[in-house]
Design a protein around this motif. Structure first.
Motif, short mmCIF file in Angstrom:
data_model
loop_
_atom_site.label_atom_id
_atom_site.label_comp_id
_atom_site.label_asym_id
_atom_site.label_seq_id
_atom_site.Cartn_x
_atom_site.Cartn_y
_atom_site.Cartn_z
N ARG A 58 16.07 3.32 -19.33
CA ARG A 58 14.77 3.07 -18.57
C ARG A 58 15.12 1.73 -17.98
N ILE A 59 14.64 1.41 -16.94
CA ILE A 59 14.88 0.16 -16.22
C ILE A 59 13.40 -0.08 -15.67
N ASP A 60 12.79 -1.18 -16.12
CA ASP A 60 11.48 -1.60 -15.77
C ASP A 60 10.46 -0.26 -15.57
N GLY A 61 10.72 0.68 -16.56
CA GLY A 61 9.75 1.94 -16.60
C GLY A 61 10.37 2.83 -15.67
N GLN A 62 11.49 2.69 -15.00
CA GLN A 62 11.91 3.68 -14.28
C GLN A 62 13.14 4.53 -14.82
N PRO A 63 13.28 5.60 -14.63
CA PRO A 63 14.53 6.29 -15.07
C PRO A 63 15.86 5.83 -14.07
N GLY A 64 16.96 5.57 -15.02
CA GLY A 64 18.04 5.00 -14.39
C GLY A 64 19.29 5.40 -15.23
N TYR A 65 20.48 4.69 -14.61
CA TYR A 65 21.77 5.42 -15.58
C TYR A 65 22.59 4.08 -15.49
N GLU A 66 23.30 3.85 -16.59
CA GLU A 66 24.11 2.89 -16.77
C GLU A 66 25.62 3.42 -17.27
N LEU A 67 26.68 2.50 -17.03
CA LEU A 67 28.03 2.88 -17.43
C LEU A 67 28.04 2.94 -18.87
N THR A 68 28.99 3.96 -19.23
CA THR A 68 29.35 4.04 -20.60
C THR A 68 30.40 3.09 -20.80
#
Length: 272
Positions: A58-68
């Motif tokens: 979650r990024i600032d309340g938004q759905p997101g994706y980060e690198l493993t």
């Protein structure tokens, strides 16, 4: 440009240096100039999550994706090879991959059992990324004792014996034949022709979005050499190596377009 490849390029070239994460909405905005539509972005993201390259956040309340962590290691390595920035004290070769340090030995892997055609193809793609070349269906040669080779073989359930052999006077001809340097050099020459046509229209009046799109395509096509160029040291390369000319052109234009492309990325990340 396929959505999955475009995402790898985006994370590796821009987002990796910005925390390695982004909201889904920003990913959609960033890939739109590359002709990747929202459904394709979401499908590619889901596939990369299943393959353990991305993880949801979650990024600032938004759905997101980060690198493993696995993806970060792979993209760090890819970036070092794309921009030829080997470890301190090592020297690059001026072509598509950073050569890193070389111990003047061939590193050999002999498979104890030859896998079927499908698994051989999958193995070939992974080992080629590390700069290894096939000597036969069951034997491979590389320049370095990469720990990742053992990880790949282990993940595929393939047993292999590993050897190390010193180079001799025939090293230059051996490298030319095994890594098909004549074909690789011709590919660099062909890439250079296409790259010149690509950047020709990206002048001083180019918008940030256009600069991002042109630079993304430039990096995308250049990145393909990671699967073909093993990063040979200069002493094993032909004189007047085509990869050097191509690398100089890539470096100049990637750097020239970088500020505008970076502004476009930052704008897309800050929009809500």
């Amino acid at each position: 440009m396929h959505a999955r490849s475009a995402l790898f390029d985006l994370y590796g070239d821009h987002l990796r240096a910005r925390g390695g994460r982004a909201p889904v909405a920003a990913l959609v905005r960033l890939l739109a100039p590359l002709g990747v539509h929202p459904p394709a972005v979401r499908t590619a993201v889901s596939r990369m999550v299943r393959q353990a390259w991305l993880e949801p956040v979650r990024i600032d309340g938004q759905p997101g994706y980060e690198l493993t962590s696995r993806a970060r290691r792979r993209l760090d390595d890819a970036a070092a090879r794309i921009y030829r920035t080997p470890p301190e004290g090592a020297s690059g070769n001026g072509s598509g991959n950073g050569a890193g340090s070389w111990d003047r030995h061939w590193h050999l892997g002999i498979l104890r059992e030859v896998p079927n055609a499908r698994r051989r193809e999958q193995l070939a793609s992974q080992l080629a990324f590390l700069g290894w070349a096939p000597l036969s269906d069951g034997a491979w040669v590389g320049l370095r004792n990469d720990a990742e080779v053992d990880q790949i073989l282990g993940a595929e359930g393939i047993a292999a014996d590993r050897f190390r052999a010193p180079v001799d006077d025939g090293a230059v001809e051996f490298a030319r034949r095994v890594w098909r340097l004549d074909e690789l050099g011709a590919s660099y020459d062909a890439w250079l022709i296409e790259a010149k046509a690509l950047v020709e229209g990206a002048g001083d009046d180019t918008t940030d979005e256009q600069a991002f799109a042109v630079r993304s395509e430039l990096v995308h096509e250049w990145r393909k050499f990671l699967f073909r160029d093993p990063g040979l040291p200069a002493e094993l390369l032909p004189a007047d190596w085509a990869g050097t000319r191509a690398a100089e052109f890539f470096d100049f234009h990637a750097e020239r377009l970088s500020p505008a492309a970076g502004r476009f990325v930052d704008d897309c990340l800050t929009l809500h």
